[in-house]
Write a protein that holds these residues in place. Structure first.
Motif, mmCIF file in Angstrom:
data_model
loop_
_atom_site.group_PDB
_atom_site.id
_atom_site.type_symbol
_atom_site.label_atom_id
_atom_site.label_comp_id
_atom_site.label_asym_id
_atom_site.label_seq_id
_atom_site.Cartn_x
_atom_site.Cartn_y
_atom_site.Cartn_z
ATOM 1 N N GLY A 60 0.760 -1.374 0.036
ATOM 2 C CA GLY A 60 0.047 0.063 -0.032
ATOM 3 C C GLY A 60 0.796 1.243 -0.195
ATOM 4 O O GLY A 60 0.153 2.311 0.052
ATOM 5 N N THR A 98 2.956 4.415 -1.000
ATOM 6 C CA THR A 98 2.940 5.529 -2.208
ATOM 7 C C THR A 98 4.156 5.388 -2.992
ATOM 8 O O THR A 98 5.218 5.383 -2.299
ATOM 9 C CB THR A 98 2.531 6.914 -1.695
ATOM 10 N N GLU A 142 1.752 6.445 -7.822
ATOM 11 C CA GLU A 142 1.108 5.071 -7.588
ATOM 12 C C GLU A 142 0.822 5.188 -6.023
ATOM 13 O O GLU A 142 1.715 5.191 -5.390
ATOM 14 C CB GLU A 142 1.806 4.050 -7.870
ATOM 15 N N GLU A 143 -0.644 5.403 -5.833
ATOM 16 C CA GLU A 143 -0.847 5.245 -4.384
ATOM 17 C C GLU A 143 -1.968 4.477 -4.105
ATOM 18 O O GLU A 143 -2.869 4.128 -5.095
ATOM 19 C CB GLU A 143 -1.181 6.582 -3.891
ATOM 20 N N THR A 144 -2.235 3.848 -2.814
ATOM 21 C CA THR A 144 -3.181 3.047 -2.515
ATOM 22 C C THR A 144 -4.436 3.814 -1.558
ATOM 23 O O THR A 144 -3.600 4.537 -0.777
ATOM 24 C CB THR A 144 -2.937 1.814 -1.934
ATOM 25 N N ARG A 145 -5.543 3.658 -1.904
ATOM 26 C CA ARG A 145 -6.558 4.191 -1.096
ATOM 27 C C ARG A 145 -7.725 3.176 -0.626
ATOM 28 O O ARG A 145 -8.219 2.391 -1.345
ATOM 29 C CB ARG A 145 -7.216 5.533 -1.884
ATOM 30 N N ARG A 146 -8.073 3.549 0.318
ATOM 31 C CA ARG A 146 -8.968 2.458 1.067
ATOM 32 C C ARG A 146 -10.393 2.851 1.286
ATOM 33 O O ARG A 146 -10.885 3.950 1.646
ATOM 34 C CB ARG A 146 -8.651 2.143 2.553
ATOM 35 N N LYS A 190 -12.392 -1.798 0.077
ATOM 36 C CA LYS A 190 -11.044 -2.278 -0.792
ATOM 37 C C LYS A 190 -10.042 -1.583 -0.824
ATOM 38 O O LYS A 190 -10.270 -0.210 -0.723
ATOM 39 C CB LYS A 190 -11.584 -2.555 -2.564
ATOM 40 N N GLU A 191 -8.750 -2.090 -1.117
ATOM 41 C CA GLU A 191 -7.478 -1.390 -1.373
ATOM 42 C C GLU A 191 -7.602 -1.223 -2.752
ATOM 43 O O GLU A 191 -7.315 -2.192 -3.587
ATOM 44 C CB GLU A 191 -6.492 -2.195 -0.741
ATOM 45 N N LEU A 192 -7.673 0.265 -3.407
ATOM 46 C CA LEU A 192 -7.684 0.403 -4.634
ATOM 47 C C LEU A 192 -6.249 1.362 -4.756
ATOM 48 O O LEU A 192 -6.062 1.981 -4.210
ATOM 49 C CB LEU A 192 -8.588 1.277 -5.033
ATOM 50 N N ARG A 193 -5.450 0.722 -5.978
ATOM 51 C CA ARG A 193 -4.254 1.355 -6.387
ATOM 52 C C ARG A 193 -4.432 2.349 -7.514
ATOM 53 O O ARG A 193 -5.006 1.858 -8.542
ATOM 54 C CB ARG A 193 -3.396 0.455 -6.834
ATOM 55 N N ARG A 215 -2.924 5.219 -10.273
ATOM 56 C CA ARG A 215 -1.537 5.429 -10.968
ATOM 57 C C ARG A 215 -2.167 6.576 -11.875
ATOM 58 O O ARG A 215 -2.914 6.528 -12.688
ATOM 59 C CB ARG A 215 -1.224 4.159 -11.709
#
Length: 403
Positions: free
Chosen positions: A17, A19, A32-36, A150-153, A155
């Motif tokens: 997760g 960045t 590129e980062e992950t958002r819940r 969900k963990e969404l990536r 970019r």
């Protein structure tokens, strides 16, 4: 604005997760980062907290099927947000209550029980509870096979993140001690916490800054069909096109490609050569990625099936070249004999070949050359020059030409 000094040299494995920021000196960055986020089977996400310079047409989301992406244009609060709602308006002599229908330069149009009234001058207005404008920068319509948290990536490319290197040097006797530092400039308006950094030393051809995207939709693909002397794309389904530019994916393919180097007297450029073997490609900008980073952009001409394309994407960091005229002789009226020398240097660990493109004037004939050449057209020839690891190679030729 955030300004940070970091010593150059980043390595390691990304945590789950985490960045990832890939920074270019031009001010471009790949994020590129992950958002819940909580998602349903189908819905619309309001996206916020992205850099102001985000190139929305480059956004991809891992973990969802993107149906449509519509960048938003937030408007400041105004009386027009009360249109259609009941308000109370105080003039100098009377209090009016009714539905606000219009906000005009000459006054307010109010629908009351007695009829419509135009209030040119008023002292105050009272309406429903204040509702702030949405902070959403874009609306993402999606489908998800697995609803829930969900963990969404995410970019995307953005402007506003840049870096440069500075040096502190200490000279003692015959030794120069040098400390290099990276200066990172964050003008995105967004804070990145706990991000892994990659800094790209070198120049890439950046995408245009003036893209005015209003909507981005996902697949299905639309194969081209030949019509008259052109090709057409018939998109399945129906689409709502708001004012501005809409970006709609059309095709995908995998084509054989090679990377090569070319020198034409200025800098050693990095090129990509590929052939669309089974598809036609309309003209447009091509943005290239390699090994997890953005490596450059170039203009692609229209390509029929089977025709190769050669695209410059940037400049080599560890290959340099110089071109110099060694000699010129006047052999007669409008007849000259020139000798040219091209010197290529490499700091790479492996042997490299560099294409040298020479432009020749008038009616010409090459008399001698230290390496073989290929005639490209009436005014250009190509030499393929091998350069040893950490070495240099000299190319010299003599050409006779007249007007």
């Amino acid at each position: 604005m955030v300004r940070v000094l970091l010593v150059l040299g980043f390595a390691g494995v990304l945590a789950f997760g985490q960045t990832q920021l890939v920074l270019y000196s031009s001010g471009l960055a790949l994020v590129e980062e992950t958002r819940r986020l909580t998602v349903s089977e189908e819905g619309v996400l309001e996206l916020s907290g992205f850099p102001e310079g985000t190139l929305w047409e480059t956004l991809t989301v891992g973990g969802l099927e993107t149906l449509r992406l519509s960048p938003a244009s937030p408007e400041p609060w105004s009386l027009k947000r009360l249109l259609g709602q009941e308000v109370t308006v105080q003039t100098r002599t009377t209090v009016f209550r009714g539905i606000l229908r219009e906000v005009l330069a000459e006054g307010l149009v109010l629908e009351t029980r007695e009829g419509v009234v135009l209030l040119r001058d008023y002292e105050w207005l009272r309406g429903p509870r204040y509702a702030p404008a949405s902070s959403a920068q874009a609306l993402l319509a999606y489908r998800s096979p697995e609803p829930g948290v969900k963990e969404l990536r995410f970019r995307y490319l953005t402007w506003g993140l840049s870096w440069k290197i500075v040096y502190e040097a200490l000279f003692q006797s015959d030794v120069l001690q040098v400390l290099g530092k990276a200066v990172i400039q964050n003008d995105t308006g967004v804070e990145f916490s706990g991000a892994a950094l990659t800094l790209i030393a070198g120049e890439v051809r950046a995408p245009a800054k003036d893209v005015a995207v209003r909507a981005l939709a996902a697949f299905p693909e639309a194969p081209p069909t030949e019509t008259f002397e052109y090709y057409r794309y018939d998109l399945p389904g129906s689409w709502d096109l708001a004012p501005g530019v809409a970006v709609l994916p059309l095709m995908r393919g995998a084509f054989p490609a090679t990377k090569f180097y070319r020198f034409d007297g200025a800098a050693v450029a990095v090129w990509i050569r590929f052939t669309p073997t089974d598809q036609i490609l309309p003209a447009g900008e091509l943005r290239a990625y390699a090994e997890g980073i953005f490596v450059g952009a170039s203009s692609l001409p229209s390509l029929p099936k089977g025709k190769s394309a050669e695209l410059p994407v940037g400049y080599a960091f560890d290959l340099t070249g110089t071109r110099a005229q060694v000699k010129r002789e006047r052999m007669g009226e409008n007849l000259f004999r020139d000798t040219w020398r091209v010197l290529l240097r490499s700091t790479k660990a492996e042997e490299t070949e560099v294409e040298v493109i020479e432009s020749l004037s008038g009616y010409w004939q090459i008399l001698t050359s230290t390496l073989p050449y290929e005639v490209l057209d009436a005014q250009r020839v190509r030499f393929v020059v091998p350069v040893a690891p950490g070495g240099e190679t000299s190319l010299e030729y003599t050409v006779e030409w007249r007007y």
